[in-house]
Scaffold this active site. Structure first.
Site, short mmCIF file in Angstrom:
data_model
loop_
_atom_site.label_atom_id
_atom_site.label_comp_id
_atom_site.label_asym_id
_atom_site.label_seq_id
_atom_site.Cartn_x
_atom_site.Cartn_y
_atom_site.Cartn_z
N GLU B 212 -22.90 10.98 -2.28
CA GLU B 212 -23.48 9.99 -1.37
C GLU B 212 -24.75 10.42 -0.64
O GLU B 212 -25.60 9.58 -0.35
CB GLU B 212 -22.42 9.59 -0.33
CG GLU B 212 -21.29 8.76 -0.90
CD GLU B 212 -21.76 7.45 -1.49
OE1 GLU B 212 -22.48 6.70 -0.81
OE2 GLU B 212 -21.45 7.19 -2.67
N SER B 496 41.20 -14.41 9.71
CA SER B 496 42.21 -13.34 9.86
C SER B 496 41.60 -11.97 10.10
O SER B 496 42.31 -11.03 10.46
CB SER B 496 43.07 -13.28 8.61
OG SER B 496 43.77 -14.49 8.48
#
Lengths: 152, 803
Positions: B212, B496
């Protein structure tokens, strides 16, 4: 007369036999209760004097739990209760039947200053070591210590 | 005379007139030059004024820019999403494992299979004998893992040995790193892993510079040669084509400017770059740049910064990047998608080689290293854009987290949230649920709905009862279809499955052998008759408490509830944090109230945990981005009932599995001791099964959201899912049962009378457990038998105890 004694003896023998004609009790299948695996070597004084039955080999989970418990003990000694609790909770999850883990959890919570949790774990440890005198002593003195510190 | 005078006057006049233009001219000239001078002065002054104004304006603007830079860099540079992690995975010798789920887990952890020996971090070699792994390095305040080569030897589905291949020594325990489950993304949806340039090998930074800005360390933030070159190119093109940006300019652009290409924006970029160079070190600028730059896309999520890119493309930390890998990543900056190793591997390779060449030309890479790097194949690690894991659990977790942290904080502060979730248990729960529900639909096609929003639903929650750790949570069948987390939010009737709390309340006055009336009764509720019925016909007028519980008899349970007192049962439910409407009502004893599956699972934990109710724990630790622990949560236990009562309840629930409504469990491959309870509500709207061992507790619920009947009981609909789940989790099965606590005694009982058996007299006896305070003390009166010898012996014993 000897005939009379013979008859008495025969009668007694028959009476004795009456106990054998009843059906043997049909037992509900007993729950297979695993003997508590205590891996930590106890002091010599706590060792039974008579030859004990061959101890059951600790399960892999119990061994792994013990490893974690050892690491936790080092952390307690180093004054790091949070890390110790982390290890001990994993140890408990691996081997919930080990009273030792609860004892050290009580120790770690005591170090953190949370007495109610320390008491709960101390009680839990006691319920898992009901037949081991050396551990009962340690748990009792831990309980006294928790009570003393929490009162101060 | 007058003429003379006139002449003279004329002459003077003429002379005057003759002389006048010259003067006028001179005056005019003078005037003109004065005017020119004044104009010049004016222009000069104007130019000077303008220049001063421009300089002043520029200075003010630069002060403003400087202020903006200071402000921007003073705070958090990036929004770092917080990450949610699973629990670590513990391995030990002798452990049973589910091989398939374990390998899936390793794959999710980012371990990639290789045919040669696993030499690089994150590689694993799978063979028939076991798995060799080069562990990832992982560091957190609570857990540190070095990158070790380890071998896990397997025999069938058991861990035979774990060996550290560096030392050759066996390892007692191996803890695998936690799995990343989710990130809290902000609106930008970025993933970022910060790196420090000081911890990187030099070739990583050089690769970026070569790609770069090779003159980075020579220019003052702006490369005037580059700007000139770009200007010429743009002039020729008649528009802006080239930027000529340095790394500092790129940073300025990314941080402070919009992406449009105009001369004014370019000017701002130059000014900001110059200021940045004045304010920061070169290495700081490079570090910010490397952490900031965009490196591509993982699905909808942007990969930002070299640290995250190293993990995404090569599965490693940026500090471990090789020269070739660093050059690959540096090459990506120019065009992350164009040069992506996943999308365009050929272009990526060419670009990598160009970067390597640039590094060599700048003398940042020796020729031999350059040649070696050029020969390296380009092998990205690969990735899978898997969907959200444990999605319902994540919602539940987020609800808890947002009590302490805002969503903004979660998406920006880079927190690490460690949870108790076990991804193997979670995967097993999701599989078992889907398989079970599909099986039910296949068995009864009427259950299958064409509208996915109305399909048959179910939940599974798995907990470790002693600590309350939630290790798996499936809050529905498909999170994509319905995000409603039924585990935590669905209020359903337990039926139950509530009965254990009725029977627990009765333990103060009843024992497992207490006889309960099984004769139907009609109760008047709000002026209306209500007559509970048994699900299975049982004509016996009396049943024992154990039988009634195991067979889930409704009539006996209601009779028991009235005998104990509804208020007491409501108090018990209250203590277990189960909400009951006051005043209590008879149907409550049969589970006619609304609770969430999580409430019920937690309440059952107390039975499996010696009577201690744990708090359901999801979060373990929250750590900030500096590694500071913000929060640590431990198991919190609350004593509810004695260990003795908890043991008796577990024993009663074991009867449910051994001889009761859940006896089908043993035909489904569950051959170890389990306590459990089924539950079915009116018209089969809800089907439940809660099962546990000392090690693990799992709850399964099946039903429709709208309350339609599923036409099946808990034992048919929910129980097989539980069995399927448990068979997938051998690592949680020890096969052990609870140790008998103090306060529990065993007695031999006459099954007819429920009293202590007269040995050899009572025709049917059984061993039964009791609370020591309620254990029978009287011998059976129905079967007292006369044995003269025994009577004599007992008489002798009284006289001489030695006998």
């Amino acid at each position: 007369m000897p005939q009379f004694f013979k008859s008495i003896l025969a009668g007694c023998f028959l009476l004795l036999l009456t106990g054998c004609v009843f059906e043997k009790p049909a037992l509900r299948q007993p729950r297979s209760i695993q003997p508590e695996v205590t891996i930590q070597a106890l002091p010599q004084s706590a060792q039974p004097t008579e030859a004990p039955p061959a101890p059951k080999a600790p399960t892999p989970r119990a061994i792994a739990s013990l490893e974690l418990s050892k690491q936790a003990q080092s952390l307690i000694e180093a004054g790091k209760p949070d890390e110790a609790i982390r290890y001990l909770e994993r140890a408990v999850n691996l081997h919930p039947g080990s009273g030792e883990n609860y004892y050290y959890l009580a120790e770690a919570w005591l170090l953190k200053g949370n007495y109610s949790q320390a008491v709960e774990y101390n009680t839990l440890a006691a319920s898992h070591f009901k037949d081991e005198s050396e551990w009962i002593k340690r748990i009792t003195s831990q309980k006294k210590l928790i009570n003393r510190i929490s009162k101060n | 005379m007058r003429k003379k005078l006139n002449k003279r006057a004329n002459y003077k006049y003429i002379l005057k007139v003759a002389q006048e233009p010259r003067e006028i001219m001179t005056k005019k000239r003078k005037k003109s030059s004065r005017r020119k001078r004044s104009i010049k002065r004016l222009i000069f002054k104007a130019i000077a004024g303008l220049t001063i104004t421009a300089i002043a304006a520029l200075a003010i603007y630069m002060v403003f820019l400087s202020y903006r830079i200071d402000k921007r860099f003073a705070g958090r540079l990036w929004d770092i999403p917080s990450k949610v992690y699973s629990d670590t995975t513990l391995l030990y010798k002798g452990q049973q494992i589910n091989r398939a789920l374990f390998i899936e887990k390793l794959t999710r952890l980012g371990y990639r299979e290789t045919s040669r020996s696993a030499g690089r971090q994150g590689e694993m070699q799978i063979s028939a004998r076991g798995i060799t792994i080069k562990l990832h390095e992982f560091h957190s305040p609570m857990y540190n893992q070095e990158s070790l080569p380890v071998q896990i030897q397997l025999q069938e589905n058991q861990v035979a040995a774990i060996t550290n291949l560096d030392t050759g020594k066996p390892m007692a325990l191996l803890e695998l790193e936690p799995e990343e489950l989710m990130q809290y993304y902000g609106p930008d949806r970025e993933r970022r892993r910060l790196l420090s340039i000081r911890k990187l090998p030099p070739h990583v930074a050089y690769a970026v510079l070569a790609a770069e800005d090779s003159h980075f360390y020579k220019h003052p933030g702006v490369s005037f040669k580059g700007v000139l070159r770009a200007f010429v190119v743009n002039l020729r093109a008649g528009g802006i084509r080239q930027g000529g940006s340095t790394i500092t300019q790129q940073l300025a652009k990314n941080y402070f400017l919009t992406p449009e290409r105009t001369y004014s924006r370019k000017l701002k970029e130059l000014l900001i770059a110059l200021i940045l160079e004045q304010k920061f070190d070169k290495s700081d600028i490079l570090e910010i740049y490397m952490n900031d730059i965009y490196f591509g896309q993982e699905g909808s999520v942007a990969i930002s910064g070299m640290g995250e890119a190293a993990r995404f493309y090569f599965g490693k930390d940026a500090s471990e990047l090789s020269v070739a890998e660093a050059a690959t990543l540096a090459g990506l900056i120019r065009g992350p998608n164009l040069y992506s190793p996943y999308k365009n591997p050929d272009k990526c390779l060419k670009r990598r080689n160009a970067v390597l060449l640039a590094m060599n030309q700048e003398n940042w890479l020796k020729t031999d290293e350059f040649k070696a790097a050029m020969l390296k194949p380009m092998k990205p690690v690969g990735y899978t854009t898997s969907g959200r894991q444990a999605a319902y659990f994540m919602d539940y977790l987020t609800d808890q987290l947002t009590e302490f942290y805002s969503l903004q904080a979660l998406s920006s502060e880079g927190l690490s949230i460690y949870t108790n979730i076990d991804t193997q248990a979670q995967a097993a729960a999701e599989k078992a649920l889907e398989r079970g529900l599909s099986r039910l639909e296949a068995a009864n096609p009427r259950l299958k709905k064409s509208d996915p929003g109305k399909q048959l639903q179910g939940v599974i929650v798995v907990m470790q009862p002693k600590t309350g750790y939630i290790i798996a949570m499936a809050g529905g069948r498909d999170y994509g279809v319905s995000q409603f987390n039924r585990v935590a939010l669905a209020m359903r009737q337990p039926g139950s499955a509530f009965k254990p709390f009725v029977y627990l309340t009765a333990l103060d006055s009843h024992t497992p052998v207490s006889k309960l009336s099984n004769i139907p009764k009609t109760f008047m509720i709000d002026g209306k008759p209500w007559e509970p019925k048994n699900f299975n016909e049982n004509t016996a007028s009396e049943v024992t408490l154990r039988e009634a519980f195991a067979e889930s008899q409704n009539i006996a349970t209601i009779n028991l509830a009235f005998s104990v007192g509804l208020e007491h049962i409501a108090d018990t439910a209250d203590a277990f944090h189960l909400p009951i409407k006051k005043p209590p009502y008879p149907a409550m004893a049969l589970g006619a109230m609304e609770i969430t599956p999580l409430m019920l699972a937690r309440a059952y934990c107390a039975f499996a945990a010696d009577g201690l109710l744990p708090f359901p724990l999801t979060i373990r630790d929250v750590v900030d981005d500096t590694g500071k622990v913000l929060e640590s949560r431990h198991a919190h236990i609350e004593r509810l009932i004695s260990p003795a009562k908890a043991y008796i309840m577990s024993d009663l629930m074991r009867s449910v599995v051994d001889i009761g409504t859940a006896r089908s469990l043993k035909y489904q491959g569950i051959n170890w001791p389990v306590a459990g309870k089924t539950g079915t509500t009116n018209d089969s709207r809800d089907a439940w099964f809660v099962g546990y061992t000392p090690d693990i507790l799992a709850l399964v619920w099946v039903g429709f959201d709208n309350g339609d009947s599923i036409k099946a009981t808990g034992s048919v609909a929910a129980l097989p899912i539980w069995a399927d789940l448990m068979k997938m989790l051998p690592q949680y099965v020890s096969g052990e049962w609870f140790a008998v606590p103090a306060g529990v005694v065993t007695r031999t009982i006459c099954t007819d009378s429920g009293m202590l058996a007269n040995i050899n007299c009572c025709p049917k006896t059984t061993e039964e457990i009791f609370l020591s305070e309620t254990a029978p003390t009287q011998n059976c009166e129905q079967h007292s038998c006369f044995s003269p010898f025994k009577t004599i012996l007992e008489g002798v014993k009284k006289i001489a105890p030695i006998f």
